[in-house]
Write a protein that holds these residues in place. Sequence first.
Motif, PDB file in Angstrom:
ATOM      1  N   GLU A   1      16.379   3.602 -20.747  1.00 57.55           N
ATOM      2  CA  GLU A   1      15.171   4.280 -20.278  1.00 57.55           C
ATOM      3  C   GLU A   1      14.047   3.289 -19.970  1.00 57.55           C
ATOM      4  N   GLN A   2      14.049   2.163 -20.646  1.00 53.43           N
ATOM      5  CA  GLN A   2      13.028   1.143 -20.396  1.00 53.43           C
ATOM      6  C   GLN A   2      13.439   0.184 -19.284  1.00 53.43           C
ATOM      7  N   SER A   3      14.690   0.254 -18.829  1.00 54.22           N
ATOM      8  CA  SER A   3      15.186  -0.681 -17.815  1.00 54.22           C
ATOM      9  C   SER A   3      14.695  -0.263 -16.433  1.00 54.22           C
ATOM     10  N   GLN A   4      14.355  -1.244 -15.618  1.00 56.73           N
ATOM     11  CA  GLN A   4      13.881  -0.971 -14.270  1.00 56.73           C
ATOM     12  C   GLN A   4      14.110  -2.186 -13.366  1.00 56.73           C
ATOM     13  N   ARG A   5      14.242  -1.922 -12.104  1.00 61.15           N
ATOM     14  CA  ARG A   5      14.341  -2.971 -11.092  1.00 61.15           C
ATOM     15  C   ARG A   5      12.959  -3.124 -10.464  1.00 61.15           C
ATOM     16  N   ARG A   6      12.374  -4.308 -10.585  1.00 59.29           N
ATOM     17  CA  ARG A   6      11.028  -4.551 -10.081  1.00 59.29           C
ATOM     18  C   ARG A   6      11.111  -5.242  -8.720  1.00 59.29           C
ATOM     19  N   ILE A   7      10.628  -4.552  -7.690  1.00 60.42           N
ATOM     20  CA  ILE A   7      10.610  -5.106  -6.338  1.00 60.42           C
ATOM     21  C   ILE A   7       9.235  -5.717  -6.094  1.00 60.42           C
ATOM     22  N   PRO A   8       9.152  -7.037  -5.892  1.00 63.54           N
ATOM     23  CA  PRO A   8       7.837  -7.681  -5.726  1.00 63.54           C
ATOM     24  C   PRO A   8       7.149  -7.247  -4.435  1.00 63.54           C
ATOM     25  N   VAL A   9       5.834  -7.062  -4.515  1.00 63.10           N
ATOM     26  CA  VAL A   9       5.028  -6.660  -3.358  1.00 63.10           C
ATOM     27  C   VAL A   9       3.786  -7.554  -3.322  1.00 63.10           C
ATOM     28  N   GLN A  10       3.480  -8.078  -2.145  1.00 59.29           N
ATOM     29  CA  GLN A  10       2.273  -8.884  -1.946  1.00 59.29           C
ATOM     30  C   GLN A  10       1.341  -8.163  -0.985  1.00 59.29           C
ATOM     31  N   TYR A  11       0.050  -8.244  -1.253  1.00 55.49           N
ATOM     32  CA  TYR A  11      -0.956  -7.622  -0.391  1.00 55.49           C
ATOM     33  C   TYR A  11      -1.795  -8.714   0.259  1.00 55.49           C
ATOM     34  N   ALA A  12      -1.908  -8.631   1.588  1.00 58.23           N
ATOM     35  CA  ALA A  12      -2.697  -9.617   2.323  1.00 58.23           C
ATOM     36  C   ALA A  12      -4.184  -9.368   2.094  1.00 58.23           C
ATOM     37  N   LYS A  13      -4.968 -10.446   2.169  1.00 52.38           N
ATOM     38  CA  LYS A  13      -6.419 -10.305   2.021  1.00 52.38           C
ATOM     39  C   LYS A  13      -7.010  -9.658   3.271  1.00 52.38           C
ATOM     40  N   ARG A  14      -8.007  -8.773   3.055  1.00 54.68           N
ATOM     41  CA  ARG A  14      -8.679  -8.137   4.177  1.00 54.68           C
ATOM     42  C   ARG A  14     -10.148  -7.949   3.821  1.00 54.68           C
TER      43      ARG A  14
ATOM     44  N   GLU B   1       7.928   6.979   3.022  1.00 51.43           N
ATOM     45  CA  GLU B   1       6.536   7.204   2.627  1.00 51.43           C
ATOM     46  C   GLU B   1       5.969   5.994   1.887  1.00 51.43           C
ATOM     47  N   VAL B   2       6.767   5.406   0.993  1.00 51.63           N
ATOM     48  CA  VAL B   2       6.314   4.208   0.264  1.00 51.63           C
ATOM     49  C   VAL B   2       6.090   3.055   1.233  1.00 51.63           C
ATOM     50  N   ALA B   3       7.012   2.875   2.196  1.00 52.15           N
ATOM     51  CA  ALA B   3       6.869   1.787   3.166  1.00 52.15           C
ATOM     52  C   ALA B   3       5.633   1.981   4.041  1.00 52.15           C
ATOM     53  N   ASP B   4       5.361   3.238   4.450  1.00 50.96           N
ATOM     54  CA  ASP B   4       4.168   3.507   5.274  1.00 50.96           C
ATOM     55  C   ASP B   4       2.892   3.228   4.497  1.00 50.96           C
ATOM     56  N   ASN B   5       2.842   3.618   3.219  1.00 50.58           N
ATOM     57  CA  ASN B   5       1.654   3.343   2.406  1.00 50.58           C
ATOM     58  C   ASN B   5       1.441   1.857   2.211  1.00 50.58           C
ATOM     59  N   MET B   6       2.522   1.115   1.996  1.00 49.60           N
ATOM     60  CA  MET B   6       2.400  -0.343   1.861  1.00 49.60           C
ATOM     61  C   MET B   6       1.860  -0.955   3.145  1.00 49.60           C
ATOM     62  N   LYS B   7       2.376  -0.509   4.283  1.00 52.86           N
ATOM     63  CA  LYS B   7       1.926  -1.062   5.571  1.00 52.86           C
ATOM     64  C   LYS B   7       0.468  -0.733   5.835  1.00 52.86           C
ATOM     65  N   LYS B   8       0.060   0.489   5.421  1.00 50.73           N
ATOM     66  CA  LYS B   8      -1.321   0.905   5.650  1.00 50.73           C
ATOM     67  C   LYS B   8      -2.311   0.014   4.909  1.00 50.73           C
ATOM     68  N   TYR B   9      -1.944  -0.414   3.697  1.00 51.93           N
ATOM     69  CA  TYR B   9      -2.861  -1.220   2.886  1.00 51.93           C
ATOM     70  C   TYR B   9      -2.530  -2.711   2.925  1.00 51.93           C
ATOM     71  N   GLY B  10      -1.700  -3.120   3.883  1.00 49.90           N
ATOM     72  CA  GLY B  10      -1.430  -4.543   4.057  1.00 49.90           C
ATOM     73  C   GLY B  10      -0.448  -5.117   3.059  1.00 49.90           C
ATOM     74  N   GLY B  11       0.415  -4.303   2.509  1.00 49.11           N
ATOM     75  CA  GLY B  11       1.400  -4.790   1.550  1.00 49.11           C
ATOM     76  C   GLY B  11       2.748  -5.030   2.205  1.00 49.11           C
ATOM     77  N   PHE B  12       3.500  -5.965   1.658  1.00 47.27           N
ATOM     78  CA  PHE B  12       4.826  -6.259   2.187  1.00 47.27           C
ATOM     79  C   PHE B  12       5.683  -6.859   1.078  1.00 47.27           C
TER      80      PHE B  12
ATOM     81  N   ARG C   1      10.413  -7.409   6.630  1.00 50.24           N
ATOM     82  CA  ARG C   1       9.360  -6.994   7.551  1.00 50.24           C
ATOM     83  C   ARG C   1       8.814  -5.632   7.155  1.00 50.24           C
ATOM     84  N   ALA C   2       7.530  -5.419   7.444  1.00 44.85           N
ATOM     85  CA  ALA C   2       6.888  -4.145   7.120  1.00 44.85           C
ATOM     86  C   ALA C   2       7.406  -3.042   8.031  1.00 44.85           C
ATOM     87  N   GLY C   3       7.291  -1.808   7.559  1.00 46.79           N
ATOM     88  CA  GLY C   3       7.712  -0.665   8.358  1.00 46.79           C
ATOM     89  C   GLY C   3       9.124  -0.218   8.041  1.00 46.79           C
TER      90      GLY C   3
END
Length: 441
Positions: A239-252, A346-357, A362-364
Amino acid sequence: MFRAIGRIFRTPDLRRKIGFTLGIVALFRLGSFIPAPFVDYQNVQECLSGNAGTTGLYQLVNLFSGGALLQLSIFALGIMPYITASIITQLLRVVIPHFDTLYKEGQAGQAKLTQYTRYLTIALAILQSTTLITVARAGALFPTTSGVPQCSQLITNDAWYAILLMVITMTAGTGLIMWLGELVTERGIGNGMSLLIFVSIAATFPSALWAIAVAQGPNIFVIVIAVGILVMAAVVFVEQSQRRIPVQYAKRMVGRRTYGGNNTYIPIKVNMAGVVPVIFASSLLYLPALVAQFNQPQAGQTAPEWVVWIQNNLVSGDNPIYMAVYFLLIVGFTYFYVAITFNPEEVADNMKKYGGFIPGIRAGRPTAEYLDYVLTRVTLPGSLYLGLLALIPLIALATIGANQNFPFGGASILIIVGVGLETVKQIDAQLQQRHYEGLLK
């Protein structure tokens, strides 16, 4: 840890919240033993004692009601109508656009969805209480092989006004439980509905363990306790195990302020579906047995072949066909539920909207495809884990003849561990807010 527990009761606000929660729990358990109107309490108790260790169609609902269902108490339906209504409301988001729009509106829209869930809970409570009373009047609430004559004399009055009063009482009991759960969420500690389910299941542990000890002896009892500790440790680990996908947000730049530029991750749990697939599979497996029960032949007639096949293969949990179908249903429902609750696009669109990748992706659309690929791979061990965990009570029933409500397996252990971990985390967070050492290290 004991010092941290002492600090809990020395903190006025936290002490008040825990005291309020314990008071609601005591009131909830009290209502589970108060019989509904026109229910013969003595006959119910004799029928319960005569059916100790047997299994029936309503064992899952009885588990979630803390044993109140088979006692025909005012809280007989327990929290099950609310659980069913919540799952239905969540599933309707996929087919009803208005529900999905309300969910995305934030707190106001989700409050509207909660109101719809309450209305649906009351409707389901009316339906389930009517079904329960009908089954109890027919003497089919307990297994027909028990040989206890009191099982057909549970209700003392068959008049229409008596049945109506019982339906109103049980429906009102469900509404009261729903209100108590919301009170705990607002003024107590933890999620109120989850805590009431936790209490209902934990209340059945002593009687289940005692029944195993009496029927199988101390050696089997010790083995069951050892297996339970190992299973609980394994469940906590998964229950505590998870796969963590790294995400970086560009400066804006927004005006004179700089946003973004930080690193975070998307946690994808191994068991994202929780206990819902087990409930789905159990409920679906009850349908054939329920249909067969209402198609019993008259005296002197033979049952149809399909009724005999269902009774031989899809009623008893120790049957290999029952186990295989149960396991496959859980695996299938796990993929289905994860697919409707986690939307990669939906998660990919939200990441792209706020500059995350995601680094290297590639985004999208490529991000959505990558998330879907990872989710599919992680869900496979999660679904197998749920299926194996749900089979533990059935294996215990087949090997040592233990009750099908074997306490260390299936939905019960998932809820006990999940709610326990979440509640401890909330207490720990409140302790750390006051600069105290938490329960967790």
